[in-house]
Design an enzyme around this catalytic site. Structure first.
Site, PDB file in Angstrom:
ATOM      1  N   SER A   1       0.931  -1.110   0.135  1.00 60.12           N
ATOM      2  CA  SER A   1       0.092   0.058  -0.016  1.00 60.12           C
ATOM      3  C   SER A   1       0.903   1.315   0.023  1.00 60.12           C
ATOM      4  CB  SER A   1      -0.925   0.111   1.227  1.00 60.12           C
ATOM      5  OG  SER A   1      -1.900  -1.123   1.234  1.00 60.12           O
TER       6      SER A   1
ATOM      7  N   ASP B   1      -9.001  -3.574   3.459  1.00 56.93           N
ATOM      8  CA  ASP B   1      -7.914  -4.300   3.519  1.00 56.93           C
ATOM      9  C   ASP B   1      -7.557  -5.093   4.813  1.00 56.93           C
ATOM     10  OD1 ASP B   1      -4.860  -4.580   2.086  1.00 56.93           O
ATOM     11  OD2 ASP B   1      -4.239  -3.532   4.217  1.00 56.93           O
TER      12      ASP B   1
END
EC number: 3.1.3.1
Length: 527
Positions: A113, A339
């Site tokens: 990320s 996530d």
């Protein structure tokens, strides 16, 4: 096992009798033809491209929101509203333009990320684990920071006089938001307490400190991460008896108080709970800092409705404040806990997070106009999440496949992970979930490979866009293209030449202006 299977099939038959597999009108071919014609008419209207200058820019980032997650969230949202689910529409589904983003990092086929955030915010691909620095910087090596810093579209917007904001359901110094303001060779340097001594001696700054120093006038900041802002052992305002939630900073700084002092003569507000946030009058606030948890915000399903605001509520307040600037705004919104849910194998948590982000997208749409606001929805990466098993129309997205396995003769849920903590072997075989509550909020879906944490996926993710110049986000693109297209639409960053300085609302007007003047002059001569 035969008795269990018989009961299962009897339940399916009963369910089928109680609720039709699909609406009666879908049997008529004209139903589908009429629907297609309506869609065609809408598509033809889109041939007139919106080339206005984007006064406002909004980027919604669903962390880990791959295409399978989008589809499953659509079904869930429809079922939450009483429908079968498959035929429903997410707010992002209504956006007229859809593209695909290639998510790899410069050093990773399956990305993280941090490197991806640098791509879609700063416009350059980067290494895994680094934020706001180019691929010349090496993760964990402080001395590779200087000279390799890259700036974000949030800064480009601020430099152009716009208001800017960050809203997230994670820590405000987590990977996604940090790429908007920080230059750090390690995404985990949340505060100086997480940094090695060599990095501190080398002059590198922790991410929380950079939040308040690199771009000191970020107008709106909301999310979690309180403990990274206070000196070591500072008691948390919400959880005074929880040691892990106390301040962690070793430098003794109180970053929240520093923020207050720098704006002592400004219309500013610091809030740490939902009630205080919702009691604000956005018309009277220019700067807002909202830190609602010591770490990340809780999952929406677990949220304390009294103390923790929803993502939708945060977005609502953020936009109302940012709209005070007549020059417009840039807003980054992260649905970050999608996530987390996937990493933990908790699909129900992940999908409810995605639905909540979609509600926030709808709220943003109600507060802005497609005429002057470019809104983009995308993801940083995918996950090894899937749903299948030949489920019937309207099957609960968290339900079972209609047939047991033809190998081990045990039932399985439609949702599965390729790897993760849901891998379980009992007596040498796959767990039998017949007596397991697989619809429970924190149920960990079964996984093929055992891992403590499920991994990201490497496939492309979707980009949904609407508003001025939304058509620039088309086809299959490198992820770092996103901020360049958005900046072009708003006439900020590296491509301002096409914009007019005054007059029309469309960039195209400037190029047409000389021809128009010539035409007017010729008309006068002829007259």
């Amino acid at each position: 096992m035969k008795v269990t299977a018989l009961i299962f099939w009897c339940c399916l038959v009963w369910w089928g009798q109680a609720k039709p597999l699909f609406p009666e009108e879908e049997k008529d071919p004209s139903f589908w033809k009429d629907w297609a014609q309506r869609t065609l008419a809408q598509a033809l209207k889109r041939q007139e491209l919106n080339k206005n200058i984007a006064k406002n820019l909004i980027l919604f980032l669903g962390d880990g929101m791959g295409v399978a997650t989008v589809t499953a969230a659509r079904i869930l949202k429809g079922q939450m509203n009483g429908g079968h689910g498959e035929e429903s529409l997410l707010e992002m589904d209504k956006f007229p333009y859809v593209a695909l983003s290639k998510t790899y990092n410069t050093d990773a086929q399956v990305p993280d990320s941090a490197g991806t955030a640098t791509a879609y915010l700063c416009g350059v691909k980067a290494n895994e684990g680094t934020v706001g620095v180019s691929a010349a910087a090496v993760r964990g090596q402080c001395d590779t920071t200087s000279g390799n810093e890259v700036t974000s579209i949030l800064k480009w917007a601020k430099d152009a006089g716009k208001s800017v904001g960050i809203v997230t359901t994670t820590r405000v110094n987590h990977a996604t938001p940090s790429a908007a303001y920080a230059h750090c060779v390690d995404r985990d340097w949340y505060s100086d307490a997480e940094m090695p001594e060599a990095a501190l001696q080398g002059g590198c700054k922790d991410i929380a400190r950079q939040l308040f120093e690199n771009i000191p006038d970020i107008d709106v900041i909301m999310g979690g991460g309180r403990k990274y802002m206070y000196p070591q052992n500072t008691t948390d305002v919400e959880y005074p008896n929880v040691p892990k939630d106390r301040g962690v900073r070793k430098d003794g700084r109180d970053l929240v108080e520093d923020w207050r002092q720098r704006r002592s003569n400004k219309r500013r507000a610091y809030v740490w709970n939902r009630n205080d946030l919702l009691s604000l009058n956005p018309a009277n606030v220019d700067y807002l800092l909202g830190l609602f948890e010591p770490g990340d915000l809780p999952y929406d399903l677990d949220r304390n409705r009294t103390s923790d605001p929803s993502l939708t509520e945060m977005v609502n307040v953020a936009i109302r404040i940012l709209k005070n600037n007549p020059k417009g705004f840039y807003l980054l919104v992260e649905g970050g806990r999608i996530d987390y849910g996937h990493h933990e194998g908790r699909a129900k948590q992940a999908l409810h997070e995605a639905v909540e982000m979609d509600h926030a997208i709808g709220q943003a749409g109600s507060l802005t106009s497609e005429d002057d606001t470019l809104t983009v929805v995308t993801a940083d990466h995918s996950h090894v999440f899937s749903f299948g098993g030949y489920t019937l129309r309207g099957n609960s997205i968290f339900g079972l496949a209609p047939k047991v396995s033809d190998m081990d003769h045990k039932p399985y849920t439609s949702i599965l992970y390729a790897n993760g903590p849901g891998y379980k072997v009992i007596d040498g075989t796959r767990e039998n979930i017949t007596n397991v509550n697989y619809t429970e909020n924190n149920y960990q879906a079964q996984a093929a490979v055992p891992l403590n944490m499920e991994t990201h996926g490497g496939e492309d993710v979707a980009i949904f866009s609407k508003g001025p110049m939304a058509h620039l986000l088309h086809g299959v693109q490198e992820q770092n293209y996103i901020p360049h297209a958005m900046a072009y639409a708003a006439c900020i960053g590296e491509n301002p030449e096409h914009c007019r300085s005054s007059g029309s609302s469309t960039p195209a007007f400037r190029s047409a202006w000389p021809a128009l003047l010539t035409s007017l002059a010729l008309s006068r001569l002829l007259c």
